[in-house]
Design an enzyme around this catalytic site. Structure first.
Site, PDB file in Angstrom:
ATOM      1  N   GLU A  81       0.837  -1.216   0.000  1.00 35.28           N
ATOM      2  CA  GLU A  81       0.000   0.000   0.000  1.00 35.28           C
ATOM      3  C   GLU A  81       0.870   1.263   0.000  1.00 35.28           C
ATOM      4  O   GLU A  81       0.578   2.247   0.675  1.00 35.28           O
ATOM      5  CB  GLU A  81      -0.962  -0.035   1.206  1.00 35.28           C
TER       6      GLU A  81
HETATM    7  C1  FAD Z   1       2.347  -9.944   0.634  1.00 31.64           C
HETATM    8  C2  FAD Z   1       2.123  -8.891  -0.386  1.00 31.64           C
HETATM    9  C3  FAD Z   1       0.837  -8.542  -0.758  1.00 31.64           C
HETATM   10  C4  FAD Z   1       0.628  -7.594  -1.759  1.00 31.64           C
HETATM   11  N1  FAD Z   1      -0.657  -7.341  -2.190  1.00 31.64           N
HETATM   12  C5  FAD Z   1      -0.836  -6.597  -3.315  1.00 31.64           C
HETATM   13  C6  FAD Z   1      -2.110  -6.500  -3.935  1.00 31.64           C
HETATM   14  O1  FAD Z   1      -3.104  -7.050  -3.455  1.00 31.64           O
HETATM   15  N2  FAD Z   1      -2.210  -5.792  -5.101  1.00 31.64           N
HETATM   16  C7  FAD Z   1      -1.144  -5.184  -5.669  1.00 31.64           C
HETATM   17  O2  FAD Z   1      -1.299  -4.574  -6.714  1.00 31.64           O
HETATM   18  N3  FAD Z   1       0.084  -5.232  -5.092  1.00 31.64           N
HETATM   19  C8  FAD Z   1       0.271  -5.939  -3.946  1.00 31.64           C
HETATM   20  N4  FAD Z   1       1.515  -6.033  -3.372  1.00 31.64           N
HETATM   21  C9  FAD Z   1       2.626  -5.317  -3.973  1.00 31.64           C
HETATM   22  C10 FAD Z   1       3.129  -4.170  -3.117  1.00 31.64           C
HETATM   23  O3  FAD Z   1       2.206  -3.132  -3.116  1.00 31.64           O
HETATM   24  C11 FAD Z   1       4.527  -3.777  -3.654  1.00 31.64           C
HETATM   25  O4  FAD Z   1       5.407  -4.792  -3.251  1.00 31.64           O
HETATM   26  C12 FAD Z   1       4.970  -2.416  -3.147  1.00 31.64           C
HETATM   27  O5  FAD Z   1       4.192  -1.421  -3.746  1.00 31.64           O
HETATM   28  C13 FAD Z   1       6.445  -2.148  -3.425  1.00 31.64           C
HETATM   29  O6  FAD Z   1       6.776  -2.397  -4.752  1.00 31.64           O
HETATM   30  P1  FAD Z   1       8.043  -3.321  -5.075  1.00 31.64           P
HETATM   31  O7  FAD Z   1       7.867  -4.588  -4.308  1.00 31.64           O
HETATM   32  O8  FAD Z   1       8.179  -3.427  -6.527  1.00 31.64           O
HETATM   33  O9  FAD Z   1       9.253  -2.569  -4.451  1.00 31.64           O
HETATM   34  P2  FAD Z   1      10.113  -1.417  -5.192  1.00 31.64           P
HETATM   35  O10 FAD Z   1       9.214  -0.414  -5.785  1.00 31.64           O
HETATM   36  O11 FAD Z   1      11.110  -2.082  -6.071  1.00 31.64           O
HETATM   37  O12 FAD Z   1      10.849  -0.763  -3.960  1.00 31.64           O
HETATM   38  C14 FAD Z   1      12.084  -1.263  -3.406  1.00 31.64           C
HETATM   39  C15 FAD Z   1      12.633  -0.206  -2.444  1.00 31.64           C
HETATM   40  O13 FAD Z   1      12.948   0.980  -3.169  1.00 31.64           O
HETATM   41  C16 FAD Z   1      12.257   2.087  -2.632  1.00 31.64           C
HETATM   42  N5  FAD Z   1      11.850   2.972  -3.737  1.00 31.64           N
HETATM   43  C17 FAD Z   1      11.203   2.637  -4.868  1.00 31.64           C
HETATM   44  N6  FAD Z   1      10.985   3.718  -5.613  1.00 31.64           N
HETATM   45  C18 FAD Z   1      11.494   4.765  -4.953  1.00 31.64           C
HETATM   46  C19 FAD Z   1      11.576   6.163  -5.207  1.00 31.64           C
HETATM   47  N7  FAD Z   1      11.048   6.717  -6.307  1.00 31.64           N
HETATM   48  N8  FAD Z   1      12.168   6.936  -4.281  1.00 31.64           N
HETATM   49  C20 FAD Z   1      12.655   6.414  -3.153  1.00 31.64           C
HETATM   50  N9  FAD Z   1      12.618   5.110  -2.858  1.00 31.64           N
HETATM   51  C21 FAD Z   1      12.037   4.293  -3.746  1.00 31.64           C
HETATM   52  C22 FAD Z   1      11.075   1.516  -1.901  1.00 31.64           C
HETATM   53  O14 FAD Z   1      10.605   2.371  -0.855  1.00 31.64           O
HETATM   54  C23 FAD Z   1      11.635   0.213  -1.376  1.00 31.64           C
HETATM   55  O15 FAD Z   1      12.302   0.421  -0.170  1.00 31.64           O
HETATM   56  C24 FAD Z   1       1.738  -6.947  -2.345  1.00 31.64           C
HETATM   57  C25 FAD Z   1       3.036  -7.278  -1.948  1.00 31.64           C
HETATM   58  C26 FAD Z   1       3.235  -8.248  -1.006  1.00 31.64           C
HETATM   59  C27 FAD Z   1       4.659  -8.632  -0.644  1.00 31.64           C
END
Ligand code: FAD
Length: 592
Positions: free
Chosen positions: A438
């Protein structure tokens, strides 16, 4: 089996003294939500969640949801039956409009119920939580026909909902998503793409699953401006509205995770699946933004929920476990560990932060209700601003604290905390996701300094600071105890004001200044806002005691908690100031 009992007295104290439930119940649309009725709903639902879902918490953790070779997903033993009773009891629809079969209660009530359901069983609670998000989207942006077709079944809980945003290359950067939607001749769309991490994307609890899927239509502008939102049901509907033919989508695998094992986290494949556009194409991101507050507050509440559950368990363990001799205890006898000052420090740290978080989350929810239902436009605007400001704090600080509180819960148990049998470790593992999904907490902090702080050229934050200052001045007029709390609050206010001014001055000229200090600033906002709300709680407790009303022991404990927070936790805000105002230089010079 670890127990959970809904902290109804604490919840009621906040509903009466920090937010104004009686006043909310006079607003148009909420007239039936009079306080006694709400307390009845909370008591009954709290008992239901504790009886039905709390005992399944560990079952869900050990059994996990399992994917079968045919792509179906089986939830852990007991979940289906408990969900059926949940639907029959009508708990799913409490905050939704009566015209779709809901209870029409304020969001504040939904958040209080969410607190209890998540504490009872976080792995389960995500199914209703995601469904609420999908309902919210349809309520705001669905066509009349879409609302009529889907909402009654989703509000009742007979069908559940999902939110499909994430793709392998599109996480925080939602604008990078590539799932495609092409128009069909009959006005529907065909959706093709892969989504990952989809919570309750497939399961056996309900007869249909209504997926809301973000995708790109042909010639969509790049990035977030070209995102559209589609309804993609698992089963297409027959003429009479019943689930019929299977749509062309499936859960191709389930993730193995650190926690919330009961919640199936699905990789979803859509292959020319039939979809129906919500609102206008390319407006999907705007729609998501509009409804993000509710979902983010709910996720913030999970920090409160698991903190509370971990606390209840830690207190029970500390009263039972005997080790060493506490100062002043009779010679030759071991003491329960709850008598040792350091264990009391851990427990009181947990309690104080839990109570601060509850105040914050409920205030955030009340602001959302005022923003939608208050008859006066100016009040609605101010309430929306407050909700906007508080939401990243509730989500970011709330979930960070969730991790810290459940970690303290493990620590109180000593070695047994690390052993799965006690269940303390499960809370810690379960809540670890909350700072990530989220919108990661890093993204929340960027939202705070990049979008929320600049609202009304800093005016919204200035109003918040003024409210904190007012409470500090008010407390200065009280007895010695209140005055001491007020003094600490005044110090914390000064620090927050100074760092806010620094960010407003230096963050606008160079965004790196604001981005580098965003996370410590968000935490500072949480600590100080929590201190403000507990100071108000102390004042309310003192007023009630002076009036001879309420349970004196309970109210005196509120004073103890507020004093501890003011004296020992609130000063941490000042320690964060150097990190907020350091600027990016060190960060940018570091090589990795
Ligand atoms: C158990 C689980 C349930 C989930 N449920 C859903 C769901 O129902 N529907 C859905 O759509 N998604 C879902 N998600 C996805 C979740 O919302 C994403 O994992 C989350 O938004 C982070 O994206 P990412 O994993 O690609 O991390 P990334 O975006 O790759 O982030 C990695 C790190 O980099 C940082 N970062 C990234 N971009 C920036 C920036 N511009 N500036 C500074 N820091 C940055 C982040 O804060 C983080 O620390 C779920 C994930 C999990 C693990």
């Amino acid at each position: 089996m670890p127990d959970y009992s809904a902290p109804l007295d604490d919840m009621r104290f906040v509903l009466e003294n920090i937010v104004d439930l009686p006043a909310l119940a006079t607003l148009p649309g909420f007239e039936h939500a009079e306080p006694e009725m709400v307390y009845g709903v909370l008591e009954e639902s709290g008992r239901f969640f504790a009886q039905e879902f709390a005992p399944l918490n560990q079952v869900g953790d050990t059994q996990h949801s399992r994917r079968n070779p045919d792509g179906s997903v089986t939830t852990p033993d007991g979940f289906r039956e408990a969900y059926e009773r949940y639907v029959q009891a009508g708990w799913a629809g409490v905050p939704f409009p009566a015209e779709y079969g809901g209870g029409g209660f304020p969001w504040l009530v939904a958040i209080a119920m969410q607190e209890m359901l998540t504490a009872a069983n976080m792995g389960f609670s995500l199914c209703p939580l995601l469904t609420q998000g999908a309902i919210d989207m349809l309520l705001h942006y669905g066509s009349e026909e879409q609302r009529e077709v889907y909402l009654p079944k989703m509000v009742s809980g007979e069908w559940t909902g999902t939110m499909n945003l994430t793709e392998p290359q599109a996480g925080s950067d939602v604008g990078a998503l590539t799932t495609r939607a092409v128009p069909a001749d009959d006005g529907t769309w065909r959706i093709t793409g892969q989504k990952i991490f989809i919570t309750y994307g497939e399961h056996d609890l309900a007869e249909n699953i209504i997926h809301l899927v973000l995708a790109r239509v042909p010639d969509a502008p790049p990035g977030t401006k070209g995102i559209s939102c589609f309804i993609v049901p698992k089963f297409l509907l027959n003429e009479d509205g019943t689930p019929g033919e299977r749509n062309s989508l499936e859960c191709v695998s389930l993730e193995q995770k650190m926690g919330i094992n009961a919640s199936p986290t699905c990789v979803m494949a859509y292959e020319d699946a039939v979809g129906y556009v919500i609102g206008e194409p390319n407006e999907g991101m705007r729609y998501m933004f509009k409804m993000m507050n509710n979902a983010r507050v709910s996720v913030g509440v999970s920090g409160l929920s698991l903190g509370e559950r971990a606390y209840q368990q830690a207190v029970a363990y500390a009263q039972e476990r005997r080790q060493g001799r506490a100062p002043g205890a009779p010679k030759g006898e071991s003491s329960p560990i709850v008598d040792h000052p350091d264990v009391r420090r851990m427990l009181l740290t947990m309690r104080a932060q839990i109570e601060a978080l509850r105040c914050l989350a409920y205030l955030n929810a009340e602001s959302l209700d005022l923003a939608t239902n208050h008859p006066d436009e100016d009040t609605r605007t101010r309430a929306q601003e407050r909700a906007d400001l508080l939401t990243p704090i509730t989500k970011g600080w709330g979930t960070d604290l969730g991790v810290e509180l459940t970690s303290l819960g493990v620590q109180v148990h000593g070695g047994m905390g690390y052993i799965e049998e006690t269940g303390a470790a499960q809370h810690y593992r379960d809540i670890r996701i909350a700072p990530i999904y989220e919108g990661t907490n890093g993204i929340q902090a960027m939202d705070m300094v990049g979008r929320k702080l600049p609202m009304r050229a800093g005016g919204v934050m200035a109003d918040h600071l003024a409210a904190i200052e007012d409470t500090a001045s008010e407390l200065a007029k009280g007895d010695e105890e209140l005055a001491a709390i007020g003094e600490r609050l005044a110090d914390a206010h000064a620090v927050l004001k100074e760092t806010t001014d620094w960010l407003l001055t230096n963050g606008l000229s160079d965004p790196n200044n604001a981005l580098a200090g965003a996370t410590p600033y968000l935490r500072m906002c949480g600590i100080v806002t929590g201190g403000w709300l507990l100071a108000r709680a102390a004042q309310a407790a003192r007023d009630l005691l002076d009036a001879g009303e309420g349970d004196a022991d309970f109210l005196n404990q509120k004073l103890v908690t507020a004093r501890f927070y003011a004296e020992q936790l609130l000063p941490q805000a000042a320690g964060l100031a150097p990190s907020v105002t350091a600027g990016p230089s060190d960060l940018l010079h570091a090589s990795f």
